[in-house]
Design an enzyme around this catalytic site. Structure first.
Site, PDB file in Angstrom:
ATOM      1  N   PRO A 174     -69.328  51.052  76.578  1.00 52.00           N
ATOM      2  CA  PRO A 174     -69.607  50.017  77.583  1.00 52.00           C
ATOM      3  C   PRO A 174     -71.038  49.979  78.132  1.00 52.00           C
ATOM      4  O   PRO A 174     -71.292  50.217  79.307  1.00 52.00           O
ATOM      5  CB  PRO A 174     -68.598  50.355  78.686  1.00 52.00           C
ATOM      6  CG  PRO A 174     -68.446  51.835  78.588  1.00 52.00           C
ATOM      7  CD  PRO A 174     -68.527  52.144  77.122  1.00 52.00           C
ATOM      8  N   CYS A 175     -71.970  49.605  77.284  1.00 54.42           N
ATOM      9  CA  CYS A 175     -73.357  49.490  77.730  1.00 54.42           C
ATOM     10  C   CYS A 175     -73.543  48.344  78.723  1.00 54.42           C
ATOM     11  O   CYS A 175     -74.518  48.328  79.476  1.00 54.42           O
ATOM     12  CB  CYS A 175     -74.296  49.347  76.543  1.00 54.42           C
ATOM     13  SG  CYS A 175     -73.881  48.036  75.396  1.00 54.42           S
TER      14      CYS A 175
END
Length: 176
Positions: free
Chosen positions: A131-132
């Protein structure tokens, strides 16, 4: 390699897997024009089925309680950053500086460059799963995203993160 397009609320996503893990997710309209002759389009591959199911749950606005096997390819430094990204809880955000501080502590060094962390975040080959999009700049700046800021805003909203208070900083689009 096995590949499949997934139609999501943020556009088509190209999922790529090998025999044992998901290895890439690309925003199809941004990066890809066709499948190479070495790749196989496959709807029935077990890894792709698991990835599609995870995305179905995620885009329904729920936190997936499982993760398909992932194998991102990158340097040791990138792997360390991506591992820290996986620890950012659903519905929460962190900053590049916080990741840099955590990585420095993990490595037993006094400090780590937030810019170096940003470079590794931007090279994440499996966005959304890793989850950047949950990483924001200092002071709550909404910085760039490989799929574009509109997609990042959607993903944050999908997790019920109030991004109305985040400041858009489109000058950093090249960072991610």
């Amino acid at each position: 390699m096995f590949m499949q397009l997934y139609l999501s609320p943020i556009g088509q996503l190209l999922l790529t897997a090998d025999d044992t893990a998901l290895v890439a997710l690309r925003f199809y309209d941004a990066e890809c024009s066709c499948l190479s002759s070495d790749d196989t389009a496959c709807n029935d591959h077990v890894i792709l089925q698991a990835a599609r199911h995870w995305l179905d749950v995620y885009f329904s606005g729920q936190e997936p309680r499982f993760m398909p096997p992932l194998r991102p390819t990158g340097t040791d430094f990138q792997q360390d950053v991506w591992q820290l990204l996986m620890a950012v809880p659903y519905g929460k955000t962190t900053t590049y500086g916080e990741i840099a501080a955590a990585l420095a502590a993990r490595r037993g060094i006094p400090r780590m460059s937030a810019q170096a962390v940003g470079g590794a975040v931007g090279r994440n080959p499996i966005p959304i799963f890793i989850p950047c999009h949950r990483v924001v700049g200092s002071g709550g700046k909404l910085t760039g995203y490989s799929g574009g800021l509109e997609r990042k805003q959607f993903l944050l909203s999908n997790e019920r993160i109030d991004n109305s208070t985040l400041q858009c900083d489109s000058g950093l689009n090249t960072l991610l």
